[in-house]
Scaffold this active site. Structure first.
Site, PDB file in Angstrom:
ATOM      1  N   CYS A  50       0.800  -1.212   0.000  1.00 38.38           N
ATOM      2  CA  CYS A  50       0.000   0.000   0.000  1.00 38.38           C
ATOM      3  C   CYS A  50       0.835   1.265   0.000  1.00 38.38           C
ATOM      4  O   CYS A  50       0.528   2.230  -0.701  1.00 38.38           O
ATOM      5  CB  CYS A  50      -0.958   0.001   1.170  1.00 38.38           C
ATOM      6  SG  CYS A  50      -0.142  -0.158   2.754  1.00 38.38           S
ATOM      7  N   HIS A  71      -2.100   0.689   7.162  1.00 37.92           N
ATOM      8  CA  HIS A  71      -2.408   0.979   5.766  1.00 37.92           C
ATOM      9  C   HIS A  71      -1.935   2.400   5.442  1.00 37.92           C
ATOM     10  O   HIS A  71      -1.708   3.203   6.341  1.00 37.92           O
ATOM     11  CB  HIS A  71      -3.920   0.848   5.548  1.00 37.92           C
ATOM     12  CG  HIS A  71      -4.319   0.839   4.118  1.00 37.92           C
ATOM     13  ND1 HIS A  71      -3.792  -0.038   3.201  1.00 37.92           N
ATOM     14  CD2 HIS A  71      -5.219   1.597   3.431  1.00 37.92           C
ATOM     15  CE1 HIS A  71      -4.332   0.184   2.022  1.00 37.92           C
ATOM     16  NE2 HIS A  71      -5.213   1.181   2.131  1.00 37.92           N
ATOM     17  N   ASP A 110      -7.934   5.698  -2.413  1.00 42.29           N
ATOM     18  CA  ASP A 110      -7.057   4.587  -2.021  1.00 42.29           C
ATOM     19  C   ASP A 110      -6.615   3.831  -3.265  1.00 42.29           C
ATOM     20  O   ASP A 110      -7.375   3.042  -3.824  1.00 42.29           O
ATOM     21  CB  ASP A 110      -7.803   3.654  -1.069  1.00 42.29           C
ATOM     22  CG  ASP A 110      -6.873   2.610  -0.489  1.00 42.29           C
ATOM     23  OD1 ASP A 110      -5.685   2.581  -0.896  1.00 42.29           O
ATOM     24  OD2 ASP A 110      -7.329   1.840   0.378  1.00 42.29           O
TER      25      ASP A 110
END
Lengths: 305, 667
Positions: free
Chosen positions: B408, B452, B468
């Site tokens: 991520c 994250h 995202d």
């Protein structure tokens, strides 16, 4: 009246030599309206003691010899057909006396034992539907052989509990036995004993015994004793409330005999072995009624103050 | 010999040894091994003393052992001061005292030391298990204390334990009352916390590899309970901080984001109410959903919408928050803020910059550009992995055009870089995403592996908007969680997460785990978390006031009433006269004891007086007179006043010589 009691004790002690303590306890038991169990070997003077007590207290006396074929009817009495009147007439058994010696009670079957014990508990007997009161005073002295002798039916705890005291006469001291050997036959002396109390006087004394004062502090001592039997690990079980009542009642009578109108801890201690010995068992040995060491422990460890 | 100096009954010794085991066991994790050896040695020695096979150690041996233990602590803990060394020292003393325990007083010292040691274990571990467990050593210590008061004839240890148990049970209501009402005072001195534990968690700056490390740990980060419905997973973006600075390699927090200036925002949409219990993180950040309003915990909303408090979170912390996920954030931002969100290094990653300009040209506005970028991530063969291949100096270029495999933080970093290069203000948000919903306790468990990173960019009028990029590459990461998203990379997770993964599919086992976790959470939330604020809330509900003085008065009043009832029951003032009698009798006993005549425990007053009169014939009259007087007062309820009794005992005391004479000694 106490002088009369002292005279009674003296008279009995002349017949039964060297057993002053036991005689006093036996009289205490009677004054407290309790029944007495004497556990001893044959020939130790059990019959003499009971007979002598009956004589000096002016009570009618009956002796029942318990054997294995004794039936309840032999104790309580039976109805017999009377040909003249054409009716059944009740013939009262030996239980209708004021002082009864139930000799060797543990040789009879449990059925006969319980016939006696029920009468002791209730003060009346019911035969063929008719309830007949027992005389007042009514006092039972039962004797039993030590349980480990052959051919005996040991009394269960529930029935032992009905006796206020358990005594053991024991062998006489040497001097007393010598006097016994040198003197006249005891049995011959019995008829010469004069009644020193009448029924009214005895009843009055028994009433007075119940009025002997028990202070708060003393009741606490009795409670401490009872609690010790209930909480300490060496006791298989504790004393019942009937046991604590018995203890206090016996202590009252003992105090009365000691010419006091109040109970002190020593009175409780004096009657303790006789009153609670047969009600206690050691946890380590629950089959044997070995109250002796437990009683000694109670006397030694429980603070009387 | 007074009671305190009598020997130690067997029962006490048994229970003391048991208690010692129980007290020391929870400390084992932070005790040096030689303490255990010392302990076993002392127990063996003590048992030999009890069996009369050994003697108490002489003073010089004790001195040597104490010195050795002291230097042992110094060597293994680097000093004698500090929490760790202090506890080891305390336990060493607790163990060594066994060897010089001769009298009841010594045994009492050991017992009290034991109680204190039980309390110190809370400094290391205060969970549900540890808290419940500590009842066991307390029980054993109580039993030892009771054994100390029992007659020595007692050989069986169980009655003492039973009594201790019933005492403990009786203490429970008092414990609850004190727990609820006792004011939470600030500590008089600060207790140093135990040695800094190696905590994993988000840090203030991150190279792409860092968050990967974090993702392997199943350690708990925080738990959150919601009032009402738990929002869907794809809305659960827990913000911890933002990274605005990029030095070509690492992303980090900007200085401005640490200045406590509240940003401008306006609530919109439905608010979400929740409370969080977070584990110590050693960072000042609190985890919140956007845009939060946090009550308590000295929390403050920072200019980049993260929430922090002045000091790092070193102990479990509970706070409540309300968030407006659809709030409008900074629709008009200051030039400073925008400048910070556009900053890029002078050089580096030329291909990415060129591509950004290309995108800029092709797109009508910022939103179209972001959409194009996301579509790019979605269409092109990007891979989501915990084992990204190594990249060179130009990390964004290498990632975007060469390796295309990342985690991520890689996607968020690359996207932020490209947005900035295209002239759109953007920054990385780090925090946690998702979490495991616990149906048993109706709360969310968030672990370190839920860490994250995502992106937010700024559009005039709309303010900051979160996107995202990971969702485009690996939607299952957001929808199911990391562990489910990477089934082929299991070996990368640590043991706990491994176990978590393996057993998650066994229904009842998973239920059991969730139930247990829920219980722990309840403990943390309702017991450890019951501090000033919760207490004030309870007071408010019960007494209508948050002033702790009112419940304090109630508490003191209830305590006073309880004590008064207890005093009445114990002292029995209506039997006061009797107690005076008893006291006088004791002084009578003492007077005679000085003459060497002591009452046996079971001896009645008359028998004792008679015996004493025989032993001391010259004082027989006085003794018997008192005994008569006492007997009359105590047993005959005769009107003998306490004064008469006192006069009688006084007369006797005066008569008796002060000490027993030679003649009585000779008996």
């Amino acid at each position: 009246m106490r002088s009369q009691l002292d005279a009674c004790l003296d008279a009995v002690n002349q017949v039964l030599l060297g057993k002053e303590g036991q005689v006093r306890l036996a009289l205490t038991c009677l004054l407290a309206r309790g029944h007495l169990l004497i556990e001893d070997l044959p020939g130790m003077g059990k019959t003499t003691l009971s007979h002598a007590l009956a004589r000096v207290l002016g009570l009618s006396f009956q002796r029942i010899q318990f054997t294995s074929d004794l039936l309840p009817g032999d104790i309580l009495g039976t109805s017999v057909f009377d040909r003249d009147s054409g009716q059944f007439v009740f013939h009262p058994g030996p239980i209708f006396a004021e002082l009864i010696l139930a000799d060797e009670i543990n040789r009879a079957t449990p059925k006969s034992q319980s016939a006696l014990l029920e009468a002791m508990e209730e003060g009346q007997v019911t035969i063929e539907g008719a309830t007949r009161p027992l005389p007042d005073p009514f006092f039972v002295i039962a004797t039993q052989n030590p349980a480990n002798q052959g051919g005996t039916f040991a009394l269960p705890e529930s029935q032992l509990d009905r006796f206020l005291m358990r005594l053991s006469l024991g062998y006489p001291a040497r001097a007393a036995e010598k006097a016994l050997l040198m003197g006249r036959a005891r049995r011959d002396m019995l008829p010469q004993l004069e009644p020193l109390l009448d029924h009214a006087a005895l009843a009055a004394i028994q009433d007075e015994v119940e009025r002997v004062r028990v202070s708060d502090a003393l009741a606490d001592y009795v409670l401490r004793l009872v609690e010790a039997t209930r909480s300490q690990p060496q006791f298989a079980w504790g004393l019942s409330p009937r046991g604590s009542l018995a203890l206090l009642g016996a202590a009252r009578a003992w105090a009365y005999l000691a010419e006091r109108d109040y109970v002190i801890p020593e009175d409780v201690q004096a009657v303790l072995p006789a009153v609670v010995g047969h009600r206690l068992r050691e946890r380590s040995d629950p089959t044997e009624l070995g109250g002796g060491t437990l009683v000694q422990w109670l006397l030694r460890e429980v603070p009387p103050l | 010999m007074t009671v305190a100096l009598q020997g130690i009954p067997r029962n006490t010794l048994v229970w003391l040894l048991v208690a010692q085991v129980l007290v020391i066991v929870p400390h084992l994790t932070h005790l040096p091994l030689w303490i255990v050896a010392l302990w076993l040695g002392c127990v063996a020695w003590r048992l030999r003393i009890f069996r009369m096979q050994a003697n108490y150690p002489p003073s010089w041996v004790k001195a040597v052992i104490i010195l050795a233990a002291g230097s042992g602590v110094y060597l293994s803990r680097g000093g004698l001061v500090g929490l760790d060394a202090g506890v080891v020292l305390l336990i060493a003393a607790f163990i060594l005292k066994l060897l010089e325990m001769r009298t009841r007083r010594d045994a009492l010292v050991v017992i009290f030391l034991g109680f204190f040691t039980v309390v110190t274990s809370y400094l290391f571990e205060d969970g549900l298990v540890a808290g419940t467990y500590s009842l066991l050593p307390v029980l054993a210590l109580l039993a030892a204390m009771i054994g100390l008061q029992q007659s020595r004839l007692f050989s069986r240890p169980w009655p003492a334990l039973r009594l201790a148990g019933s005492l403990l049970l009786q203490a429970l209501p008092l414990m609850v009352v004190l727990f609820l009402f006792f004011p939470r005072l600030a500590p008089l001195w600060s207790v140093p916390t135990s040695a800094p534990r190696q905590t994993v968690g988000l840090s203030e700056q991150m190279a792409p590899g860092d968050i990967v490390e974090l993702s392997r740990s199943a350690e708990l980060a925080f738990r959150a309970s919601f009032t009402g419905q738990v929002p869907p997973r794809d809305r659960l973006y827990w913000r911890a901080a933002t990274f605005e600075r990029f030095d070509g390699r690492r992303w980090s927090q900007s200085v401005a984001s640490r200045l406590p200036v509240a940003p401008q925002w306006s609530p919109a949409g439905e608010p979400v109410h929740y409370s969080v219990v977070m584990e110590p993180s050693r960072r000042p950040w609190l985890y919140t959903l956007d845009v939060p309003n946090v009550t308590g915990a000295d929390a403050q909303l920072m200019p980049d919408f993260h929430v922090q408090r002045p000091t790092p979170v070193d102990a479990p912390l509970m706070y409540r928050a309300t968030s407006w996920p659809e709030a409008l954030r900074q629709p008009t931002a200051t030039p400073d803020t925008l400048a910070r969100a556009l900053e890029l290094p002078e050089r580096g990653n030329p291909r990415s910059r060129a591509w950004a300009l290309e995108l800029r040209r092709d797109s009508v506005d910022s939103e179209a550009l972001v959409a194009a970028l996301l579509t790019h991530f979605n269409r092109e063969p990007y891979g989501y992995t915990l084992r990204p291949p190594p990249v060179g100096d130009q990390i964004v270029d290498d990632f975007l055009f060469e390796t295309r495999q990342g985690f991520c933080i890689h996607f968020a970093g690359a996207m932020t870089f490209v947005l900035r290069a295209a002239g759109i203000p953007a920054r990385i948000v780090i925090g946690y995403q998702g979490g495991e919903f616990n149906p048993a306790g109706n709360y969310l468990t968030v672990r370190q592996l839920d860490a994250h990173a995502w992106v937010e960019y700024w559009v005039a009028g709309r303010g900051w908007v979160s996107v995202d990029p990971t969702f485009q590459v690996a939607p299952e990461r957001i929808e199911l969680g990391l562990v489910e998203a990477l089934p082929q990379e299991r070996e990368l997770f640590d043991e706990t997460s491994e176990a978590l993964l393996r057993y998650r599919h066994i229904g009842w086992l998973n239920d059991l785990r969730l139930g247990w976790e829920s219980l722990n959470y309840g403990w943390q939330r309702w017991v450890l978390g019951y501090q000033d604020e919760e207490q004030a809330g309870l007071f408010q509900r019960l007494f209508g006031s948050t002033d702790w003085r009112i419940p304090g008065l109630v508490l003191v009043g209830a305590l006073a009433v309880g004590l008064a009832i207890l005093a009445l029951l114990l002292l029995k003032p209506w039997r006061r006269e009797k107690d005076v009698q008893l006291a006088l009798y004791q002084s009578f006993e003492q007077a005679l004891a000085r003459q060497g005549v002591r009452r046996q425990p079971g001896e009645g007053p008359q028998a004792f007086a008679a015996r004493a009169a025989r032993r001391l014939p010259e004082h027989a009259d006085g003794i018997l007179a008192f005994a008569r007087c006492y007997e009359a007062a105590r047993y005959a309820d005769a009107p003998v006043s306490a004064r008469e009794l006192a006069a009688s005992v006084k007369r006797l005391r005066r008569e008796l010589p002060w000490r027993k004479g030679r003649s009585t000694l000779a008996e």
